[in-house]
Design a protein around this motif. Structure first.
Motif, short mmCIF file in Angstrom:
data_model
loop_
_atom_site.label_atom_id
_atom_site.label_comp_id
_atom_site.label_asym_id
_atom_site.label_seq_id
_atom_site.Cartn_x
_atom_site.Cartn_y
_atom_site.Cartn_z
N MET A 245 -42.16 -41.87 -19.41
CA MET A 245 -42.60 -40.85 -18.47
C MET A 245 -41.89 -40.99 -17.14
SD MET A 245 -44.62 -38.33 -18.25
CE MET A 245 -45.46 -37.34 -17.09
N GLY A 246 -41.76 -42.22 -16.63
CA GLY A 246 -41.11 -42.46 -15.36
C GLY A 246 -39.62 -42.14 -15.40
N ASN A 247 -39.02 -42.39 -16.58
CA ASN A 247 -37.61 -42.10 -16.76
C ASN A 247 -37.35 -40.60 -16.75
OD1 ASN A 247 -35.27 -43.50 -16.83
ND2 ASN A 247 -35.35 -44.00 -19.01
N ASP A 248 -38.24 -39.83 -17.36
CA ASP A 248 -38.11 -38.37 -17.38
C ASP A 248 -38.20 -37.81 -15.97
OD1 ASP A 248 -37.84 -38.36 -20.12
OD2 ASP A 248 -39.98 -37.99 -20.48
N LEU A 249 -39.12 -38.35 -15.18
CA LEU A 249 -39.28 -37.89 -13.80
C LEU A 249 -38.04 -38.21 -12.98
CD1 LEU A 249 -41.08 -36.62 -11.64
CD2 LEU A 249 -42.00 -38.90 -11.20
N ALA A 250 -37.48 -39.39 -13.18
CA ALA A 250 -36.27 -39.79 -12.46
C ALA A 250 -35.09 -38.89 -12.84
CB ALA A 250 -35.94 -41.25 -12.74
N ASN A 251 -34.98 -38.56 -14.12
CA ASN A 251 -33.91 -37.66 -14.56
C ASN A 251 -34.08 -36.26 -13.99
OD1 ASN A 251 -32.54 -39.57 -16.05
ND2 ASN A 251 -33.62 -39.09 -17.95
N GLN A 252 -35.32 -35.80 -13.94
CA GLN A 252 -35.58 -34.47 -13.39
C GLN A 252 -35.26 -34.42 -11.90
OE1 GLN A 252 -39.61 -33.15 -13.85
NE2 GLN A 252 -39.09 -31.01 -13.47
N VAL A 253 -35.64 -35.46 -11.17
CA VAL A 253 -35.34 -35.52 -9.73
C VAL A 253 -33.83 -35.60 -9.53
CG1 VAL A 253 -35.54 -36.99 -7.69
CG2 VAL A 253 -37.55 -36.52 -9.05
N ASN A 254 -33.16 -36.38 -10.34
CA ASN A 254 -31.71 -36.51 -10.24
C ASN A 254 -31.02 -35.18 -10.51
OD1 ASN A 254 -29.24 -37.73 -9.88
ND2 ASN A 254 -29.14 -38.53 -11.97
#
Length: 85
Positions: free
Chosen positions: A1-10
């Motif tokens: 979940m945290g990785n998806d959020l980081a990718n979306q922000v990136n």
């Protein structure tokens, strides 16, 4: 979940950066085109010389940067309005 959020922000930051670069270059080009009509003969001794052309370029960059700053700010304000409703 945290990785998806980081990718979306990136991805969002990357898209905003690309949009900012394109808007800046477009505004500088439009400023260059608009300044073509400016009579620098009245201000500069040799407007077709290297110094005259450099001044023309610097004026286009300064004006284009100011206009691009306004357009980019306006775009970010409109994106923030989505959060209001």
């Amino acid at each position: 979940m945290g990785n998806d959020l980081a990718n979306q922000v990136n991805q969002t930051l990357s898209a905003n950066s690309l949009i900012s670069m394109v808007v800046s270059l477009l505004c500088i080009a439009i400023s260059w085109w608009a300044l073509q009509n400016l009579k620098l003969d009245l201000v500069i001794r040799q407007p077709r010389g290297a110094q005259g052309r450099l001044l023309h370029l610097l004026l286009a960059i300064i004006l284009g940067h100011a206009v691009a700053g306004f357009v980019i700010d306006y775009l970010s304000w409109t994106q923030m309005l989505r959060n209001l409703f």
